[in-house]
Scaffold this motif. Structure first.
Motif, PDB file in Angstrom:
ATOM      1  N   SER A 121       0.816  -1.216   0.000  1.00  0.00           N
ATOM      2  CA  SER A 121       0.000   0.000   0.000  1.00  0.00           C
ATOM      3  C   SER A 121       0.851   1.269   0.000  1.00  0.00           C
ATOM      4  O   SER A 121       0.385   2.308  -0.468  1.00  0.00           O
ATOM      5  CB  SER A 121      -0.953   0.007   1.193  1.00  0.00           C
ATOM      6  OG  SER A 121      -0.239   0.129   2.408  1.00  0.00           O
TER       7      SER A 121
ATOM      8  N   ASP B 116       0.911   2.594  -3.478  1.00  0.00           N
ATOM      9  CA  ASP B 116      -0.364   2.740  -4.175  1.00  0.00           C
ATOM     10  C   ASP B 116      -0.920   4.148  -4.019  1.00  0.00           C
ATOM     11  O   ASP B 116      -1.607   4.461  -3.051  1.00  0.00           O
ATOM     12  CB  ASP B 116      -1.366   1.704  -3.657  1.00  0.00           C
ATOM     13  CG  ASP B 116      -2.639   1.679  -4.472  1.00  0.00           C
ATOM     14  OD1 ASP B 116      -2.717   2.393  -5.494  1.00  0.00           O
ATOM     15  OD2 ASP B 116      -3.554   0.931  -4.090  1.00  0.00           O
TER      16      ASP B 116
ATOM     17  N   THR C 263       5.088  -8.479  -5.805  1.00  0.00           N
ATOM     18  CA  THR C 263       3.900  -8.980  -5.113  1.00  0.00           C
ATOM     19  C   THR C 263       2.882  -7.868  -4.841  1.00  0.00           C
ATOM     20  O   THR C 263       2.427  -7.677  -3.719  1.00  0.00           O
ATOM     21  CB  THR C 263       4.289  -9.693  -3.808  1.00  0.00           C
ATOM     22  OG1 THR C 263       5.082  -8.805  -3.011  1.00  0.00           O
ATOM     23  CG2 THR C 263       5.072 -10.962  -4.085  1.00  0.00           C
ATOM     24  N   PHE C 264       2.518  -7.157  -5.892  1.00  0.00           N
ATOM     25  CA  PHE C 264       1.467  -6.141  -5.844  1.00  0.00           C
ATOM     26  C   PHE C 264       0.225  -6.716  -6.519  1.00  0.00           C
ATOM     27  O   PHE C 264       0.299  -7.726  -7.211  1.00  0.00           O
ATOM     28  CB  PHE C 264       1.886  -4.883  -6.613  1.00  0.00           C
ATOM     29  CG  PHE C 264       2.991  -4.078  -6.004  1.00  0.00           C
ATOM     30  CD1 PHE C 264       3.431  -4.275  -4.706  1.00  0.00           C
ATOM     31  CD2 PHE C 264       3.609  -3.094  -6.751  1.00  0.00           C
ATOM     32  CE1 PHE C 264       4.446  -3.507  -4.162  1.00  0.00           C
ATOM     33  CE2 PHE C 264       4.625  -2.319  -6.216  1.00  0.00           C
ATOM     34  CZ  PHE C 264       5.040  -2.522  -4.924  1.00  0.00           C
ATOM     35  N   ASP C 265      -0.892  -6.010  -6.387  1.00  0.00           N
ATOM     36  CA  ASP C 265      -2.077  -6.423  -7.134  1.00  0.00           C
ATOM     37  C   ASP C 265      -1.884  -6.047  -8.608  1.00  0.00           C
ATOM     38  O   ASP C 265      -0.962  -5.307  -8.966  1.00  0.00           O
ATOM     39  CB  ASP C 265      -3.351  -5.821  -6.543  1.00  0.00           C
ATOM     40  CG  ASP C 265      -3.433  -4.302  -6.648  1.00  0.00           C
ATOM     41  OD1 ASP C 265      -2.833  -3.696  -7.575  1.00  0.00           O
ATOM     42  OD2 ASP C 265      -4.104  -3.696  -5.800  1.00  0.00           O
ATOM     43  N   ASN C 266      -2.746  -6.569  -9.453  1.00  0.00           N
ATOM     44  CA  ASN C 266      -2.592  -6.371 -10.893  1.00  0.00           C
ATOM     45  C   ASN C 266      -2.638  -4.900 -11.302  1.00  0.00           C
ATOM     46  O   ASN C 266      -1.877  -4.471 -12.170  1.00  0.00           O
ATOM     47  CB  ASN C 266      -3.666  -7.158 -11.651  1.00  0.00           C
ATOM     48  CG  ASN C 266      -3.486  -8.645 -11.492  1.00  0.00           C
ATOM     49  OD1 ASN C 266      -2.373  -9.139 -11.318  1.00  0.00           O
ATOM     50  ND2 ASN C 266      -4.584  -9.379 -11.547  1.00  0.00           N
TER      51      ASN C 266
ATOM     52  N   ASN D  24       0.684  -3.216 -10.348  1.00  0.00           N
ATOM     53  CA  ASN D  24       1.730  -3.727 -11.241  1.00  0.00           C
ATOM     54  C   ASN D  24       1.589  -3.138 -12.634  1.00  0.00           C
ATOM     55  O   ASN D  24       2.595  -2.815 -13.275  1.00  0.00           O
ATOM     56  CB  ASN D  24       1.689  -5.255 -11.310  1.00  0.00           C
ATOM     57  CG  ASN D  24       2.418  -5.899 -10.158  1.00  0.00           C
ATOM     58  OD1 ASN D  24       3.229  -5.267  -9.484  1.00  0.00           O
ATOM     59  ND2 ASN D  24       2.141  -7.163  -9.920  1.00  0.00           N
TER      60      ASN D  24
ATOM     61  N   ASN E 259       2.607 -10.217 -10.754  1.00  0.00           N
ATOM     62  CA  ASN E 259       2.644 -10.946  -9.492  1.00  0.00           C
ATOM     63  C   ASN E 259       2.743 -12.444  -9.801  1.00  0.00           C
ATOM     64  O   ASN E 259       2.772 -12.846 -10.970  1.00  0.00           O
ATOM     65  CB  ASN E 259       1.444 -10.596  -8.613  1.00  0.00           C
ATOM     66  CG  ASN E 259       0.114 -10.870  -9.280  1.00  0.00           C
ATOM     67  OD1 ASN E 259      -0.034 -11.793 -10.080  1.00  0.00           O
ATOM     68  ND2 ASN E 259      -0.876 -10.045  -8.965  1.00  0.00           N
TER      69      ASN E 259
ATOM     70  N   LYS F 276      -0.079 -13.949 -12.112  1.00  0.00           N
ATOM     71  CA  LYS F 276       0.014 -13.478 -13.497  1.00  0.00           C
ATOM     72  C   LYS F 276       1.265 -14.029 -14.188  1.00  0.00           C
ATOM     73  O   LYS F 276       1.251 -14.291 -15.384  1.00  0.00           O
ATOM     74  CB  LYS F 276       0.008 -11.948 -13.556  1.00  0.00           C
ATOM     75  CG  LYS F 276      -1.374 -11.363 -13.388  1.00  0.00           C
ATOM     76  CD  LYS F 276      -2.276 -11.777 -14.550  1.00  0.00           C
ATOM     77  CE  LYS F 276      -3.636 -11.165 -14.423  1.00  0.00           C
ATOM     78  NZ  LYS F 276      -4.552 -11.598 -15.487  1.00  0.00           N
TER      79      LYS F 276
END
Length: 179
Positions: A62, A65, A117-120, A123, A155, A158
């Motif tokens: 976060s 983000d 290791t982030f959300d799509n 990323n 990630n 993906k």
């Protein structure tokens, strides 16, 4: 098949000619550089290309983000963190390219893949920003070579979806960290 364990992950490069830890810390290993530059975590060589892999495993993404902010101060801090990480990933690639150039190992196209290791969505934003600054594709009519012909920020899920011939898994002993 070449199997490489790095930073708590195991990669299986099914069709690789070679794959190894590029950012080697052990001075007795043949892939140790010793120069004061950054290096990607893994280099995999294939018949027609090289793949540079950088790993970043974060327990609290976060802080990067910007879209999830609630006030201007938080937004500013997250923008600075995002920019820092983008620059870090950019220089890991560029220094690795210089190392490989000095080794005369840039005769094939180079792909850069960051396992982050982030959300799509995060990323995707990182990938878009990073592509502009590497740069991906020839940007100067004077250049004879591309620095990178592709850049992906993915990630674990993906990665495995997009690269089924190169599966990766988190090792059981891996603990989520901050770098």
């Amino acid at each position: 098949m070449k199997v490489v364990e790095a930073d708590g992950f195991e990669f299986q490069f099914t069709d690789a000619l070679d794959a190894f830890i590029f950012d080697e810390k052990d001075s007795t290993k043949p892939t140790f550089h010793g120069a004061p530059m950054k290096g990607v975590d893994i280099v995999a060589e294939f018949t027609h290309a090289y793949v540079y892999v950088e790993l970043k495993d974060y327990d609290d993404p976060s802080i990067y983000d910007v879209l999830g902010t609630t006030n201007d101060e938080e937004k500013s801090q997250r923008q600075a963190s995002f920019k820092w990480l983008k620059n870090y990933l950019k220089y890991k690639f560029r220094d690795s390219y210089l190392y490989r150039h000095a080794e005369q190992k840039v005769e094939k196209p180079v792909h850069y893949i960051c396992l982050v290791t982030f959300d799509n969505a995060l990323n995707s934003r990182m990938q878009k920003s990073l592509k502009k600054e590497l740069p991906v594709g020839k940007v100067s009519s004077r250049w004879a070579l591309d620095l990178a012909i592709s850049c992906h920020v993915l990630n674990l899920d993906k990665w495995n979806e997009n690269f089924p011939k190169w599966p990766v898994r988190r090792l059981a002993t891996a603990a989520v960290g901050g770098a």
